[in-house]
Design an enzyme around this catalytic site. Structure first.
Site, PDB file in Angstrom:
ATOM      1  N   GLU A 137     -16.326  54.746  68.503  1.00 14.62           N
ATOM      2  CA  GLU A 137     -15.966  53.325  68.551  1.00 14.62           C
ATOM      3  C   GLU A 137     -16.714  52.619  67.423  1.00 14.62           C
ATOM      4  O   GLU A 137     -17.934  52.747  67.291  1.00 14.62           O
ATOM      5  CB  GLU A 137     -16.347  52.747  69.926  1.00 14.62           C
ATOM      6  CG  GLU A 137     -15.939  51.292  70.057  1.00 14.62           C
ATOM      7  CD  GLU A 137     -15.687  50.859  71.501  1.00 14.62           C
ATOM      8  OE1 GLU A 137     -15.630  51.718  72.398  1.00 14.62           O
ATOM      9  OE2 GLU A 137     -15.533  49.639  71.717  1.00 14.62           O
ATOM     10  N   GLU A 266     -17.097  43.345  79.243  1.00 16.65           N
ATOM     11  CA  GLU A 266     -15.847  43.815  78.649  1.00 16.65           C
ATOM     12  C   GLU A 266     -15.162  44.874  79.520  1.00 16.65           C
ATOM     13  O   GLU A 266     -14.728  45.914  79.032  1.00 16.65           O
ATOM     14  CB  GLU A 266     -16.099  44.367  77.235  1.00 16.65           C
ATOM     15  CG  GLU A 266     -16.653  43.313  76.291  1.00 16.65           C
ATOM     16  CD  GLU A 266     -16.792  43.769  74.842  1.00 16.65           C
ATOM     17  OE1 GLU A 266     -17.043  44.967  74.626  1.00 16.65           O
ATOM     18  OE2 GLU A 266     -16.649  42.910  73.956  1.00 16.65           O
ATOM     19  N   ASP A 339     -21.830  38.207  68.622  1.00 18.63           N
ATOM     20  CA  ASP A 339     -21.546  39.639  68.494  1.00 18.63           C
ATOM     21  C   ASP A 339     -21.652  40.144  67.059  1.00 18.63           C
ATOM     22  O   ASP A 339     -20.629  40.308  66.396  1.00 18.63           O
ATOM     23  CB  ASP A 339     -20.139  39.924  69.025  1.00 18.63           C
ATOM     24  CG  ASP A 339     -19.876  41.413  69.168  1.00 18.63           C
ATOM     25  OD1 ASP A 339     -20.825  42.183  69.002  1.00 18.63           O
ATOM     26  OD2 ASP A 339     -18.723  41.788  69.445  1.00 18.63           O
ATOM     27  N   GLU A 361     -31.108  44.790  69.603  1.00 20.44           N
ATOM     28  CA  GLU A 361     -30.066  45.751  69.238  1.00 20.44           C
ATOM     29  C   GLU A 361     -29.432  45.255  67.943  1.00 20.44           C
ATOM     30  O   GLU A 361     -28.887  44.151  67.897  1.00 20.44           O
ATOM     31  CB  GLU A 361     -29.006  45.849  70.352  1.00 20.44           C
ATOM     32  CG  GLU A 361     -27.837  46.769  69.996  1.00 20.44           C
ATOM     33  CD  GLU A 361     -26.791  46.894  71.117  1.00 20.44           C
ATOM     34  OE1 GLU A 361     -27.163  47.047  72.298  1.00 20.44           O
ATOM     35  OE2 GLU A 361     -25.590  46.816  70.793  1.00 20.44           O
ATOM     36  N   GLU A 367     -19.226  46.948  61.590  1.00 17.71           N
ATOM     37  CA  GLU A 367     -18.003  46.511  62.280  1.00 17.71           C
ATOM     38  C   GLU A 367     -17.458  45.203  61.721  1.00 17.71           C
ATOM     39  O   GLU A 367     -16.265  45.076  61.464  1.00 17.71           O
ATOM     40  CB  GLU A 367     -18.297  46.348  63.784  1.00 17.71           C
ATOM     41  CG  GLU A 367     -17.133  45.754  64.548  1.00 17.71           C
ATOM     42  CD  GLU A 367     -17.412  45.575  66.041  1.00 17.71           C
ATOM     43  OE1 GLU A 367     -18.503  45.939  66.495  1.00 17.71           O
ATOM     44  OE2 GLU A 367     -16.511  45.076  66.742  1.00 17.71           O
ATOM     45  N   HIS A 507     -16.629  34.802  63.751  1.00 16.53           N
ATOM     46  CA  HIS A 507     -15.571  35.465  64.526  1.00 16.53           C
ATOM     47  C   HIS A 507     -14.157  35.017  64.159  1.00 16.53           C
ATOM     48  O   HIS A 507     -13.325  34.791  65.040  1.00 16.53           O
ATOM     49  CB  HIS A 507     -15.798  35.271  66.024  1.00 16.53           C
ATOM     50  CG  HIS A 507     -15.560  36.546  66.793  1.00 16.53           C
ATOM     51  ND1 HIS A 507     -14.388  37.264  66.676  1.00 16.53           N
ATOM     52  CD2 HIS A 507     -16.341  37.240  67.661  1.00 16.53           C
ATOM     53  CE1 HIS A 507     -14.452  38.336  67.437  1.00 16.53           C
ATOM     54  NE2 HIS A 507     -15.641  38.361  68.032  1.00 16.53           N
ATOM     55  N   TRP A 530     -11.493  35.832  72.698  1.00 13.91           N
ATOM     56  CA  TRP A 530     -11.253  36.958  71.793  1.00 13.91           C
ATOM     57  C   TRP A 530     -10.412  36.521  70.591  1.00 13.91           C
ATOM     58  O   TRP A 530      -9.940  37.351  69.828  1.00 13.91           O
ATOM     59  CB  TRP A 530     -10.563  38.121  72.544  1.00 13.91           C
ATOM     60  CG  TRP A 530     -11.523  38.911  73.388  1.00 13.91           C
ATOM     61  CD1 TRP A 530     -12.879  38.785  73.400  1.00 13.91           C
ATOM     62  CD2 TRP A 530     -11.216  39.943  74.340  1.00 13.91           C
ATOM     63  NE1 TRP A 530     -13.440  39.670  74.304  1.00 13.91           N
ATOM     64  CE2 TRP A 530     -12.441  40.393  74.896  1.00 13.91           C
ATOM     65  CE3 TRP A 530     -10.024  40.541  74.782  1.00 13.91           C
ATOM     66  CZ2 TRP A 530     -12.521  41.400  75.863  1.00 13.91           C
ATOM     67  CZ3 TRP A 530     -10.102  41.546  75.751  1.00 13.91           C
ATOM     68  CH2 TRP A 530     -11.330  41.972  76.279  1.00 13.91           C
TER      69      TRP A 530
HETATM   70  O1  GCW Z   1     -18.968  44.371  69.064  1.00 13.14           O
HETATM   71  C1  GCW Z   1     -18.244  44.655  70.205  1.00 13.14           C
HETATM   72  C2  GCW Z   1     -17.336  45.750  69.799  1.00 13.14           C
HETATM   73  C3  GCW Z   1     -17.019  46.732  70.903  1.00 13.14           C
HETATM   74  C4  GCW Z   1     -18.334  47.157  71.544  1.00 13.14           C
HETATM   75  C5  GCW Z   1     -18.998  45.939  72.124  1.00 13.14           C
HETATM   76  C6  GCW Z   1     -20.368  46.266  72.733  1.00 13.14           C
HETATM   77  C7  GCW Z   1     -18.942  49.312  72.400  1.00 13.14           C
HETATM   78  O2  GCW Z   1     -16.174  45.210  69.262  1.00 13.14           O
HETATM   79  O3  GCW Z   1     -16.347  47.805  70.329  1.00 13.14           O
HETATM   80  O4  GCW Z   1     -18.159  48.164  72.506  1.00 13.14           O
HETATM   81  O5  GCW Z   1     -19.230  45.002  71.121  1.00 13.14           O
HETATM   82  O6  GCW Z   1     -21.346  46.107  72.043  1.00 13.14           O
HETATM   83  O7  GCW Z   1     -20.431  46.683  73.875  1.00 13.14           O
END
Ligand code: GCW
Length: 694
Positions: A137, A266, A339, A361, A367, A507, A530
């Protein structure tokens, strides 16, 4: 005669710049000199330490070096002391870290005179979002090095073991000491006996390099896998199931590190499904792991579709639980409150949760930053984050100090990075993405390092070669390669912010894949948080997310004076302007000296947005020119692979600029300033484009 000499020199340069595929990373061990090693103990880790010294010694030929495991109060954890002829540590792995540091210093030309080096964080982990079928992923460098699909996928081959060993070596060389082997969106299958056997095989290879193995778990495993009626953390059968599972894991892997958990986020299951809290869920697992010294890393990445502001939710859900977690639970918090965006302020949980251990983290895999195509050095972003002042215990309570044990004293300190590696020969897809893996490890070891130093080290170790042309002592190489390439790296994240989402925008990516722009994407059947319009809020009145006291009041989650600073337009840093404020298009932005194209006074918000996008694009064009000039200094393969990625980055930056400016222009109803290059795409054609394939 002169021409002949020149031709000879050119021939020499070209023939000495052999093709390189990047597989060796920053560990290129060239022409080692002989060295005598004195080490009175023997173990797998110390054997590796000695091999590494022999493989890479660049010091005086025939010199002696003593490896000395002896307690010393100035050494903490797996730290070490380096002298020209001795490495001292409290632990074997400390000796190995000392060896790698010594070799690094030899490679970069840094001094080796009584260095005391201690890790900032005790646990320095990579998180792999690898699925059991071998996909990753948000992975952009090929498939998983741990998991394969198809028949015989669980058979451990020699090839697997070699790769795992190379991986372990690279991690140890930068101080990483833990690896979570599977995706946080975890399959319950992870806990089956056959999979755990493969985990054991991996752990056996990683162990001598000081790397502990951890797993992500699916909270409903007791029901889905164990056939129980529930996975309620208060149910005694569930508790027993986890206890038995943990026992089984430790019988295979005695030094197993623990679990990483994504719960009630999620769509993942979690304790809230049974009316329990995050603390109830985490503590149940922590109790099962405690007898073996294992830990739980419980993620705070939570947000519900109905909240008025996604950025507030981790804080809202976790603050009331402060002090309710066992001491072997660490809350793992993404750097920003949304995110992994190109730029976010820090997550307000840092420093605020005082009675619970918190670990940052970071996302090494890009990404939201151009994946393995754009050249973006993330170290500057992490440095900005670590140095952010939370003010939670007065001025100077930086995120770094709030998490590394300087201010709060919890049982563990830790930091994690979501890995960017896969089966690609060069590990990370883009040669320069290796620098992000490197930088994460270096900052996890020493969170006070500067990105400047990290970039310089990495370039010297990664691009030096035997010909003497790119020798670190060669002034020509320093001036024409090291310095400009370093400047490009240091600027690259700001460049990406400029052409993707400047001034606090966030975003506005195209759906799902998060690669290209998609500020227009907002289908009715998709949850609003989203979709980009939820974040940019553009309309004819203006643009930006109002998080002030008159808006969602996210500013209240920050400690004073930050809360008021962010709330007030006059003091809110320009880089977070549209993160915290919704502003009219003709709002006057203060001029900034470092924006060459900007109007010197009276820039409106609309104009400022235009200049940022344009600057971002022009900066990538500059990188393209700069890289082309580096041809004489670098081997053909890495030169042309980076060159080709830069071409795509230029095109993508153009698409970002055109897409965002033309889309927002519909609301601003103003012209793009005339000293800016005109768009070359039409908005309707961009809206139809598949942005994952641009
Ligand atoms: O950044 C988002 C991502 C998901 C990811 C999620 C997370 C693993 O788009 O793909 O899932 O965060 O951190 O849990």
């Amino acid at each position: 005669m002169k021409n002949l000499a020149l031709m000879f020199l050119l021939f020499f340069i070209v023939s000495s710049l052999k093709a390189e595929d990047g597989h060796k990373l920053w560990l290129r061990n060239q022409n080692p000199k002989p060295v005598k090693i004195i080490c009175s103990k023997q173990s797998a880790t110390l054997d590796i330490a000695q091999q590494e010294l022999k493989r890479g010694w660049q010091g005086t030929p025939g010199a002696s070096i003593v490896l000395n495991i002896r307690n010393n109060k100035s050494i903490k954890g797996d730290g070490f002391i380096l002298d020209t002829s001795m490495i001292q540590a409290n632990t074997e792995i400390g000796i190995l870290y000392g060896v790698f540091d010594l070799l690094r210093r030899q490679g970069t030309g840094e001094s080796i005179d009584h260095i005391v080096s201690n890790p900032s964080y005790e646990l320095r982990l990579l998180n792999h979002w690898d699925n059991l079928n071998g996909t990753i992923e948000r992975g952009y460098a090929g498939r998983s090095i741990f998991w394969h699909n198809g028949k015989d996928s669980l058979k451990v081959t020699e090839k697997d073991k070699i790769l795992w060993q190379e991986y372990a070596r690279a991690n140890a060389s930068i101080g990483i000491n833990g690896a979570v082997l599977n995706n946080v969106n975890a399959s319950p299958q992870m806990m089956t006996e056959e999979i755990l056997k493969r985990v054991k095989a991996i752990a056996d290879v990683l162990r001598p390099y000081g790397i502990k193995t951890y797993l992500s778990i699916n909270f409903s495993s007791p029901a889905v896998l164990g056939g129980l009626k529930t996975s309620d953390p208060f149910n005694s059968e569930v508790i027993k199931w986890w206890e038995a599972k943990v026992k089984e894991i430790y019988s295979l892997i005695p030094d197993f590190g623990g679990f990483l958990v994504k719960a009630n986020s999620e769509g993942q299951p979690g304790p809230q499904d049974f009316g329990r809290t995050h603390a109830d869920g985490a503590n149940m697992l922590a109790d099962a792991l405690e007898p073996y010294g294992g830990i739980v890393m419980w993620r705070a990445f939570v947000y519900s579709p109905t909240s008025d502001d996604r950025a507030k939710q981790a804080y809202a859900e976790f603050m009331p639980l402060d002090g309710k977690f066992r001491d072997n639970v660490i809350i793992q918090v993404k750097n920003g409150p949304v995110d992994f965006q190109p730029r976010e302020p820090f997550n307000p949980l840092f420093g605020a949760m005082k009675k619970t251990a918190i670990m940052p983290e970071l996302q090494i895999t890009q990404e939201y930053l151009g994946q393995s195509i754009h050249l973006v050095f993330l170290s500057t972003m992490w440095e900005e984050f670590l140095n952010s002042d939370t003010y939670q215990q007065g001025e100077g309570s930086t995120v770094a100090r709030c998490t590394d044990g300087s201010i709060y004293h919890h049982k563990y300190t830790a930091i994690a990075g979501v890995s960017n590696i896969g089966l690609d020969t060069n590990w990370t897809g883009h040669h320069f993405a290796q620098a992000n893996w490197y930088a994460f490890g270096r900052l996890a070891w020493d969170n006070k390092l500067s990105s400047n130093d990290i970039a310089e080290e990495w370039i010297k170790l990664t691009f030096s070669n035997q010909s003497g042309i790119s020798d670190k002592n060669n002034i020509d190489w320093q001036v024409f390669f090291l310095y400009p390439v370093k400047q490009m790296m240091l600027q690259s994240r700001e460049t990406a912010v400029n052409y993707m989402m400047p001034l606090g925008l966030h975003h506005i990516f195209a759906a799902n894949h998060h690669y290209g722009p998609g500020p227009w994407w907002g289908p009715k059947n998709v949850r609003p948080d989203w979709t980009p319009p939820y974040y940019h809020q553009a309309d004819t009145n203006g643009i930006g997310f109002d998080r002030t006291r008159n808006g969602s009041n996210a500013v209240s989650q920050y400690h004073e004076p930050l809360s008021s600073q962010y709330n007030d337009l006059n003091t809110c840093p320009e880089v977070y302007l549209l993160w915290f404020h919704h502003l009219p298009w003709d709002y006057k932005v203060q001029p900034k000296a470092d924006q060459p194209l900007a109007e010197k006074s009276g820039r409106t918000l609309w104009e400022a947005i235009c200049y940022h996008y344009e600057n971002g694009l022009q900066q990538v064009r500059e990188y393209q020119k700069l890289w082309d000039k580096e041809k004489p200094y670098i081997d053909e393969q890495r030169f042309s692979e980076v060159q080709s990625k830069l071409r795509r980055q230029c095109r993508d930056a153009q698409i970002w600029k055109d897409g965002c400016l033309l889309y927002f222009q519909q609301f601003s109803r103003q012209t793009i300033p005339y000293d800016i290059e005109r768009p070359i795409y039409n908005l309707d054609e961009l809206e139809k484009m598949d942005m994952s394939k641009i």
